[in-house]
Design a protein around this motif. Sequence first.
Motif, PDB file in Angstrom:
ATOM      1  N   SER A  72     -16.335   0.590   7.711  1.00 12.01           N
ATOM      2  CA  SER A  72     -15.075  -0.136   7.566  1.00 12.01           C
ATOM      3  C   SER A  72     -14.949  -0.625   6.145  1.00 12.01           C
ATOM      4  CB  SER A  72     -15.025  -1.332   8.517  1.00 12.01           C
ATOM      5  OG  SER A  72     -16.040  -2.266   8.194  1.00 12.01           O
ATOM      6  N   CYS A  73     -13.728  -0.714   5.682  1.00 14.67           N
ATOM      7  CA  CYS A  73     -13.520  -1.255   4.346  1.00 14.67           C
ATOM      8  C   CYS A  73     -12.232  -2.049   4.326  1.00 14.67           C
ATOM      9  CB  CYS A  73     -13.471  -0.150   3.294  1.00 14.67           C
ATOM     10  SG  CYS A  73     -12.019   0.898   3.400  1.00 14.67           S
ATOM     11  N   MET A  74     -12.262  -3.183   3.618  1.00 15.59           N
ATOM     12  CA  MET A  74     -11.081  -4.001   3.426  1.00 15.59           C
ATOM     13  C   MET A  74     -10.572  -3.727   2.029  1.00 15.59           C
ATOM     14  SD  MET A  74     -10.542  -5.743   6.184  1.00 15.59           S
ATOM     15  CE  MET A  74      -9.382  -6.917   5.535  1.00 15.59           C
ATOM     16  N   ALA A  75      -9.423  -3.115   1.924  1.00 15.86           N
ATOM     17  CA  ALA A  75      -8.884  -2.734   0.613  1.00 15.86           C
ATOM     18  C   ALA A  75      -7.578  -3.455   0.358  1.00 15.86           C
ATOM     19  CB  ALA A  75      -8.652  -1.221   0.557  1.00 15.86           C
ATOM     20  N   SER A  76      -7.449  -3.992  -0.841  1.00 15.82           N
ATOM     21  CA  SER A  76      -6.221  -4.695  -1.171  1.00 15.82           C
ATOM     22  C   SER A  76      -5.112  -3.715  -1.482  1.00 15.82           C
ATOM     23  CB  SER A  76      -6.461  -5.613  -2.377  1.00 15.82           C
ATOM     24  OG  SER A  76      -6.846  -4.860  -3.484  1.00 15.82           O
ATOM     25  N   SER A  77      -3.892  -4.104  -1.196  1.00 11.07           N
ATOM     26  CA  SER A  77      -2.741  -3.235  -1.429  1.00 11.07           C
ATOM     27  C   SER A  77      -2.350  -3.274  -2.902  1.00 11.07           C
ATOM     28  CB  SER A  77      -1.570  -3.697  -0.565  1.00 11.07           C
ATOM     29  OG  SER A  77      -0.387  -3.032  -0.927  1.00 11.07           O
ATOM     30  N   SER A  78      -1.694  -2.210  -3.347  1.00 13.32           N
ATOM     31  CA  SER A  78      -1.229  -2.156  -4.730  1.00 13.32           C
ATOM     32  C   SER A  78       0.232  -2.569  -4.857  1.00 13.32           C
ATOM     33  CB  SER A  78      -1.404  -0.736  -5.277  1.00 13.32           C
ATOM     34  OG  SER A  78      -2.745  -0.392  -5.325  1.00 13.32           O
ATOM     35  N   ALA A  79       0.851  -2.924  -3.759  1.00 13.23           N
ATOM     36  CA  ALA A  79       2.268  -3.285  -3.806  1.00 13.23           C
ATOM     37  C   ALA A  79       2.457  -4.612  -4.516  1.00 13.23           C
ATOM     38  CB  ALA A  79       2.833  -3.358  -2.399  1.00 13.23           C
ATOM     39  N   ALA A  80       3.430  -4.684  -5.413  1.00 14.09           N
ATOM     40  CA  ALA A  80       3.725  -5.914  -6.134  1.00 14.09           C
ATOM     41  C   ALA A  80       4.610  -6.816  -5.287  1.00 14.09           C
ATOM     42  CB  ALA A  80       4.418  -5.581  -7.451  1.00 14.09           C
ATOM     43  N   VAL A  81       4.584  -8.103  -5.608  1.00 10.29           N
ATOM     44  CA  VAL A  81       5.394  -9.076  -4.877  1.00 10.29           C
ATOM     45  C   VAL A  81       6.442  -9.631  -5.825  1.00 10.29           C
ATOM     46  CG1 VAL A  81       5.390 -11.232  -3.583  1.00 10.29           C
ATOM     47  CG2 VAL A  81       3.438  -9.677  -3.416  1.00 10.29           C
ATOM     48  N   THR A  82       7.708  -9.586  -5.423  1.00 14.12           N
ATOM     49  CA  THR A  82       8.795 -10.069  -6.264  1.00 14.12           C
ATOM     50  C   THR A  82       8.880 -11.585  -6.188  1.00 14.12           C
ATOM     51  OG1 THR A  82      10.432  -9.939  -4.500  1.00 14.12           O
ATOM     52  CG2 THR A  82      10.044  -7.938  -5.788  1.00 14.12           C
ATOM     53  N   GLU A  83       9.735 -12.167  -7.045  1.00 13.76           N
ATOM     54  CA  GLU A  83       9.908 -13.615  -7.056  1.00 13.76           C
ATOM     55  C   GLU A  83      10.440 -14.122  -5.716  1.00 13.76           C
ATOM     56  OE1 GLU A  83      12.408 -14.654 -10.284  1.00 13.76           O
ATOM     57  OE2 GLU A  83      10.953 -14.100 -11.848  1.00 13.76           O
TER      58      GLU A  83
ATOM     59  N   GLY B 160       9.431 -13.101  -2.963  1.00  8.32           N
ATOM     60  CA  GLY B 160       8.370 -12.988  -1.975  1.00  8.32           C
ATOM     61  C   GLY B 160       8.371 -11.674  -1.216  1.00  8.32           C
ATOM     62  N   LYS B 161       9.203 -10.756  -1.631  1.00  7.89           N
ATOM     63  CA  LYS B 161       9.261  -9.454  -0.963  1.00  7.89           C
ATOM     64  C   LYS B 161       8.344  -8.463  -1.668  1.00  7.89           C
ATOM     65  CE  LYS B 161      14.074 -10.004   0.559  1.00  7.89           C
ATOM     66  NZ  LYS B 161      15.436  -9.414   0.508  1.00  7.89           N
ATOM     67  N   GLN B 162       7.803  -7.543  -0.879  1.00 10.51           N
ATOM     68  CA  GLN B 162       6.953  -6.512  -1.462  1.00 10.51           C
ATOM     69  C   GLN B 162       7.787  -5.450  -2.169  1.00 10.51           C
ATOM     70  OE1 GLN B 162       4.213  -4.791   1.339  1.00 10.51           O
ATOM     71  NE2 GLN B 162       2.546  -5.970   0.437  1.00 10.51           N
ATOM     72  N   GLN B 163       7.296  -5.019  -3.320  1.00  9.42           N
ATOM     73  CA  GLN B 163       7.948  -3.954  -4.072  1.00  9.42           C
ATOM     74  C   GLN B 163       6.937  -2.850  -4.316  1.00  9.42           C
ATOM     75  OE1 GLN B 163       9.505  -5.195  -7.819  1.00  9.42           O
ATOM     76  NE2 GLN B 163      10.410  -3.199  -8.307  1.00  9.42           N
ATOM     77  N   LEU B 164       7.300  -1.649  -3.927  1.00  7.94           N
ATOM     78  CA  LEU B 164       6.373  -0.533  -4.078  1.00  7.94           C
ATOM     79  C   LEU B 164       6.088  -0.250  -5.552  1.00  7.94           C
ATOM     80  CD1 LEU B 164       7.572   2.077  -1.432  1.00  7.94           C
ATOM     81  CD2 LEU B 164       5.444   0.782  -1.425  1.00  7.94           C
ATOM     82  N   THR B 165       4.826   0.041  -5.849  1.00  8.50           N
ATOM     83  CA  THR B 165       4.453   0.512  -7.172  1.00  8.50           C
ATOM     84  C   THR B 165       3.896   1.917  -7.021  1.00  8.50           C
ATOM     85  OG1 THR B 165       2.241  -0.451  -6.948  1.00  8.50           O
ATOM     86  CG2 THR B 165       3.922  -1.800  -8.008  1.00  8.50           C
ATOM     87  N   GLY B 166       3.949   2.676  -8.093  1.00  7.64           N
ATOM     88  CA  GLY B 166       3.541   4.077  -8.007  1.00  7.64           C
ATOM     89  C   GLY B 166       2.131   4.264  -7.504  1.00  7.64           C
ATOM     90  N   ASP B 167       1.198   3.403  -7.961  1.00  4.67           N
ATOM     91  CA  ASP B 167      -0.186   3.620  -7.561  1.00  4.67           C
ATOM     92  C   ASP B 167      -0.455   3.264  -6.109  1.00  4.67           C
ATOM     93  OD1 ASP B 167       0.031   0.896  -7.822  1.00  4.67           O
ATOM     94  OD2 ASP B 167      -1.862   0.635  -8.899  1.00  4.67           O
TER      95      ASP B 167
END
Length: 434
Positions: free
Chosen positions: A55-66, A68-75
Amino acid sequence: MFGKLADKSKCRLMAVIDVYNGSSLCMIKCNNGVCFSSSLGKTSCSFSRSQRTFSCMASSSAAVTEEGKQQLTGDSFIRPHLRELSPYQPILPFEVLSTRLGRKPEDIVKLDANENPYGPPPEVFEALGSLKFPYIYPDPESRRLRAALAEDSGLESEYILVGCGADELIDLIMRCVLEPGDSIVDCPPTFTMYAFDAAVNCARVLKVPRKVDFSLDVQRITEVVEHEKPKIIFLTSPNNPDGSVINEDDLLKILNLPILVVLDEAYIEFSGLDSKMGWVKKHENLIVLRTFSKRAGLAGLRVGYGAFPLSIIEYLWRAKQPYNVSVAAEISACAALENPTYLEKVKVALVQERERLFNLLKGVPFLNPYPSYSNFILCEVTEGRDAKQLKEDLAKMGVMIRHYSNKELKCYVRVSVGKPDQTDILMDCLARLS
């Protein structure tokens, strides 16, 4: 949000993604107990042999806007293990070196990449100059070249597959054999492309270091194969970077193990030994790789080939890119094989110069050269000298040699065999540094 990916073979990947805090939980359950375990970016991993669960806990690469919403990033679309992958460190070409060193290409003595300084036979330039159909896709089966290689090697063409350099074939073998979490055996110090491609293909690397004299630790290899059940072992003979060869007894012992053996013979022509290409007929677990880069001076055109058991090559044909060898590369390789006299003459010249270079390097007080069966010589840097600094000092004089960042070779440099005048320039620079 929950996702599930079922594999029909050995492993089942289950992913649980928390879209609110940007973390994900990945679990791979394996029937055979061989699971991938590695640090994947900002990840916390655990592996249970008893439950055969990774098992692995991996952090997401999605950025958070001002807001508070998630914004997709290319990576965020990139496979997690690739985000932390260190790129392969290639040798720089003439045009880049020329700019960095402020020297004309012809004023640079390039002895850092084991290239053939004599270049290809004249027939290659003639063939490239008369290229008629560059706008037509190449033959996906490289039939003309495979027929020429069959005549050259004595092995029937159905056992031969051609690639865009042997590097492509190394990656193709891994893609056909390895599942995520499978293991390979690597015997450092050796060609670093094996470990790099394993990382790209999400495989574990089980390292069995070579002995002090750079020979294989066959006993340890046997233990690792028996206990860890890896799928592939990569062996290089002559080995890069030290130039040693594997004796037949050791090779046969490894071939008797339940593992696929990939024997890389990129430098076999300089060893005086026969290729093991013909062995693929009697060993179902042997693959032999060769290249035109060293022997024929075609490093810039990228042509490699391999000999495979028929039971394996069938599947590589299915998986390879259809037009992987360019028209220019194929006609160049065929043209090179048309002049075996030139190839033999160049090989003899390089072997003779290797012996002269070795004897000269033995006279340098801060270098300890190792005997080599290849077109390069590995040297231990002694007397408290810094190997990396030595490489940099020579570069300032326009002489390029190879230094490694890995710990096994921190105190070593590797010198490619060049032409006699290049050897003379190298020795003059070393004398000035003394």
